[in-house]
Design a protein around this motif. Structure first.
Motif, PDB file in Angstrom:
ATOM      1  N   HIS A  74       0.716  -1.174  -0.111  1.00 26.89           N
ATOM      2  CA  HIS A  74      -0.127   0.111  -0.012  1.00 26.89           C
ATOM      3  C   HIS A  74       1.074   1.264   0.118  1.00 26.89           C
ATOM      4  CE1 HIS A  74      -3.780  -2.065   0.523  1.00 26.89           C
ATOM      5  NE2 HIS A  74      -2.900  -2.956   1.542  1.00 26.89           N
ATOM      6  N   GLY A  75       2.213   1.116  -0.077  1.00 28.13           N
ATOM      7  CA  GLY A  75       2.994   2.256  -0.115  1.00 28.13           C
ATOM      8  C   GLY A  75       3.165   2.777   1.011  1.00 28.13           C
ATOM      9  N   VAL A  76       3.207   4.211   1.204  1.00 29.79           N
ATOM     10  CA  VAL A  76       3.271   4.963   2.427  1.00 29.79           C
ATOM     11  C   VAL A  76       2.027   4.572   3.059  1.00 29.79           C
ATOM     12  CG1 VAL A  76       2.316   7.108   1.503  1.00 29.79           C
ATOM     13  CG2 VAL A  76       4.068   7.086   3.273  1.00 29.79           C
ATOM     14  N   TRP A  77       0.863   4.336   2.672  1.00 29.71           N
ATOM     15  CA  TRP A  77      -0.249   4.010   3.559  1.00 29.71           C
ATOM     16  C   TRP A  77      -0.453   2.448   4.009  1.00 29.71           C
ATOM     17  CZ3 TRP A  77      -1.130   8.299   5.365  1.00 29.71           C
ATOM     18  CH2 TRP A  77      -1.133   9.475   4.536  1.00 29.71           C
ATOM     19  N   GLY A  78       0.713   1.525   4.061  1.00 27.37           N
ATOM     20  CA  GLY A  78       0.554   0.412   4.740  1.00 27.37           C
ATOM     21  C   GLY A  78       1.597   0.450   5.846  1.00 27.37           C
ATOM     22  N   LEU A  79       1.395  -0.757   6.595  1.00 21.81           N
ATOM     23  CA  LEU A  79       2.266  -0.765   7.937  1.00 21.81           C
ATOM     24  C   LEU A  79       3.648  -0.886   7.604  1.00 21.81           C
ATOM     25  CD1 LEU A  79       2.103  -1.098  10.960  1.00 21.81           C
ATOM     26  CD2 LEU A  79       2.131  -3.623  10.531  1.00 21.81           C
ATOM     27  N   ASP A  80       4.015  -1.701   6.602  1.00 20.55           N
ATOM     28  CA  ASP A  80       5.436  -1.899   6.053  1.00 20.55           C
ATOM     29  C   ASP A  80       5.195  -2.445   4.550  1.00 20.55           C
ATOM     30  OD1 ASP A  80       8.305  -2.120   6.482  1.00 20.55           O
ATOM     31  OD2 ASP A  80       7.836  -4.215   6.247  1.00 20.55           O
ATOM     32  N   ASP A  81       6.299  -2.211   3.888  1.00 23.48           N
ATOM     33  CA  ASP A  81       6.189  -2.848   2.337  1.00 23.48           C
ATOM     34  C   ASP A  81       6.226  -4.335   2.325  1.00 23.48           C
ATOM     35  OD1 ASP A  81       6.195  -0.468   1.241  1.00 23.48           O
ATOM     36  OD2 ASP A  81       8.478  -0.167   1.082  1.00 23.48           O
ATOM     37  N   TYR A  82       6.863  -4.793   3.401  1.00 23.27           N
ATOM     38  CA  TYR A  82       7.204  -6.527   3.251  1.00 23.27           C
ATOM     39  C   TYR A  82       6.667  -7.269   4.261  1.00 23.27           C
ATOM     40  CZ  TYR A  82      10.565  -4.663   0.010  1.00 23.27           C
ATOM     41  OH  TYR A  82      11.288  -3.949  -1.021  1.00 23.27           O
ATOM     42  N   GLN A  83       6.648  -6.730   5.411  1.00 22.27           N
ATOM     43  CA  GLN A  83       6.226  -7.668   6.697  1.00 22.27           C
ATOM     44  C   GLN A  83       5.168  -7.097   7.504  1.00 22.27           C
ATOM     45  OE1 GLN A  83      10.022  -7.438   7.111  1.00 22.27           O
ATOM     46  NE2 GLN A  83      10.414  -9.265   6.252  1.00 22.27           N
ATOM     47  N   HIS A  84       4.505  -7.739   8.340  1.00 22.67           N
ATOM     48  CA  HIS A  84       3.394  -7.326   9.191  1.00 22.67           C
ATOM     49  C   HIS A  84       3.538  -8.269  10.668  1.00 22.67           C
ATOM     50  CE1 HIS A  84      -0.785  -5.547  10.174  1.00 22.67           C
ATOM     51  NE2 HIS A  84      -0.753  -6.556  11.039  1.00 22.67           N
ATOM     52  N   LEU A  85       3.680  -9.384  10.533  1.00 22.74           N
ATOM     53  CA  LEU A  85       3.903 -10.487  11.860  1.00 22.74           C
ATOM     54  C   LEU A  85       5.106  -9.914  12.738  1.00 22.74           C
ATOM     55  CD1 LEU A  85       3.043 -13.839  10.261  1.00 22.74           C
ATOM     56  CD2 LEU A  85       1.482 -12.486  11.601  1.00 22.74           C
ATOM     57  N   VAL A  86       6.166  -9.463  12.144  1.00 28.51           N
ATOM     58  CA  VAL A  86       7.084  -9.003  12.910  1.00 28.51           C
ATOM     59  C   VAL A  86       6.633  -7.951  14.068  1.00 28.51           C
ATOM     60  CG1 VAL A  86       8.213  -7.125  11.316  1.00 28.51           C
ATOM     61  CG2 VAL A  86       9.372  -8.086  13.146  1.00 28.51           C
ATOM     62  N   PHE A  87       5.766  -6.864  13.552  1.00 26.37           N
ATOM     63  CA  PHE A  87       5.436  -5.877  14.375  1.00 26.37           C
ATOM     64  C   PHE A  87       4.408  -6.493  15.450  1.00 26.37           C
ATOM     65  CE2 PHE A  87       6.304  -3.967  10.354  1.00 26.37           C
ATOM     66  CZ  PHE A  87       7.465  -2.884  10.919  1.00 26.37           C
ATOM     67  N   VAL A  88       3.446  -7.423  14.997  1.00 24.53           N
ATOM     68  CA  VAL A  88       2.582  -8.165  16.117  1.00 24.53           C
ATOM     69  C   VAL A  88       3.454  -8.885  17.025  1.00 24.53           C
ATOM     70  CG1 VAL A  88       0.891 -10.038  16.325  1.00 24.53           C
ATOM     71  CG2 VAL A  88       0.711  -8.437  14.242  1.00 24.53           C
ATOM     72  N   PHE A  89       4.342  -9.853  16.572  1.00 27.08           N
ATOM     73  CA  PHE A  89       5.136 -10.517  17.477  1.00 27.08           C
ATOM     74  C   PHE A  89       6.240  -9.722  18.240  1.00 27.08           C
ATOM     75  CE2 PHE A  89       5.152 -14.263  14.347  1.00 27.08           C
ATOM     76  CZ  PHE A  89       3.825 -14.469  14.829  1.00 27.08           C
ATOM     77  N   GLY A  90       6.511  -8.511  17.770  1.00 26.34           N
ATOM     78  CA  GLY A  90       7.534  -7.723  18.335  1.00 26.34           C
ATOM     79  C   GLY A  90       6.855  -7.021  19.420  1.00 26.34           C
ATOM     80  N   ALA A  91       5.650  -6.280  19.131  1.00 23.38           N
ATOM     81  CA  ALA A  91       4.650  -5.654  20.110  1.00 23.38           C
ATOM     82  C   ALA A  91       4.487  -6.581  21.378  1.00 23.38           C
ATOM     83  CB  ALA A  91       3.448  -5.101  19.569  1.00 23.38           C
ATOM     84  N   ALA A  92       3.994  -7.788  20.984  1.00 23.03           N
ATOM     85  CA  ALA A  92       3.853  -8.883  22.013  1.00 23.03           C
ATOM     86  C   ALA A  92       5.052  -9.180  23.017  1.00 23.03           C
ATOM     87  CB  ALA A  92       3.127 -10.070  21.394  1.00 23.03           C
ATOM     88  N   GLN A  93       6.054  -9.095  22.404  1.00 23.17           N
ATOM     89  CA  GLN A  93       7.054  -9.379  23.156  1.00 23.17           C
ATOM     90  C   GLN A  93       7.387  -8.453  24.283  1.00 23.17           C
ATOM     91  OE1 GLN A  93      10.843  -8.973  20.528  1.00 23.17           O
ATOM     92  NE2 GLN A  93      12.022 -10.360  22.036  1.00 23.17           N
ATOM     93  N   LEU A  94       7.132  -7.086  23.660  1.00 25.36           N
ATOM     94  CA  LEU A  94       7.340  -5.916  24.596  1.00 25.36           C
ATOM     95  C   LEU A  94       5.999  -5.641  25.704  1.00 25.36           C
ATOM     96  CD1 LEU A  94       8.979  -3.525  21.892  1.00 25.36           C
ATOM     97  CD2 LEU A  94       9.986  -4.575  24.108  1.00 25.36           C
ATOM     98  N   VAL A  95       5.058  -6.207  25.629  1.00 27.72           N
ATOM     99  CA  VAL A  95       3.983  -6.242  26.547  1.00 27.72           C
ATOM    100  C   VAL A  95       4.564  -5.964  28.025  1.00 27.72           C
ATOM    101  CG1 VAL A  95       1.727  -7.043  27.533  1.00 27.72           C
ATOM    102  CG2 VAL A  95       2.108  -6.952  25.038  1.00 27.72           C
TER     103      VAL A  95
END
Length: 178
Positions: free
Chosen positions: A62-83
């Motif tokens: 989605h270009g600039v209007w997406g979370l990231d050009d390539y990944q999404h799960l890293v942000f889910v797992f990464g945020a969960a790691q930081l809870v």
């Protein structure tokens, strides 16, 4: 010319494969944290290397209007790691020193550090969603929002899920199935 792309659908393929290993009892649900922090993290390192070496095109970005050009799960797992982390908050992604210091230990920080390395310009301009997420007051809320976003933007998109191999381990379930 050949176009080589990579995106969240490829990431989903890995997740489906890992789920299949769990369903076949090769992996145990108790292994999930280790799988994310070992297998998934190594997968990310490989994919980042391939992205930068071969200039992979973002698949369905989605270009600039997406979370990231390539990944999404890293942000889910990464945020969960930081809870519940006492020091690192969502707004910490703007602290370059912290990203350098703790990025190797935390998936979310490593993902943001990689984006900052490969994209040019102000962070809020090339990554507005991540920038907006940094204003959220807790990692719990970030995880919940990212999971909703994953459901809508990845799992809810036929161009992404049509490439999954559905069958006995991963059945296709729709509201129309009996």
């Amino acid at each position: 010319p050949t176009r080589i792309d990579y995106g969240t659908g490829h990431e989903l393929q890995l997740l489906a494969w890992l789920r299949g290993l769990e369903l076949m009892q090769v992996l145990d649900p108790a292994d999930r944290p280790a799988v994310v922090l070992r297998v998934f993290e190594r997968y990310l390192a490989l994919m980042r290397r391939l992205q930068t070496t071969y200039c992979l095109e973002p698949a369905g970005s989605h270009g600039v209007w997406g979370l990231d050009d390539y990944q999404h799960l890293v942000f889910v797992f990464g945020a969960a790691q930081l809870v519940g982390h006492a020091r690192i908050q969502p707004s910490s992604i703007h602290d370059e020193e912290l990203l350098a210091e703790a990025g190797a230990d935390y998936l979310y920080l490593a993902a943001v550090a990689f984006i900052r390395k490969v994209k040019k310009g102000p962070f809020g301009e090339h990554s507005p969603y991540l920038n907006d997420i940094s204003a959220i007051d807790s990692w719990d809320k970030v995880v919940k929002g990212l999971l909703r976003m994953y459901e809508g933007e990845v799992l809810g998109k036929l161009p992404v899920v049509q490439h999954l191999r559905f069958g006995a381990l991963l059945p296709w379930a729709t509201p129309y199935n009996d």
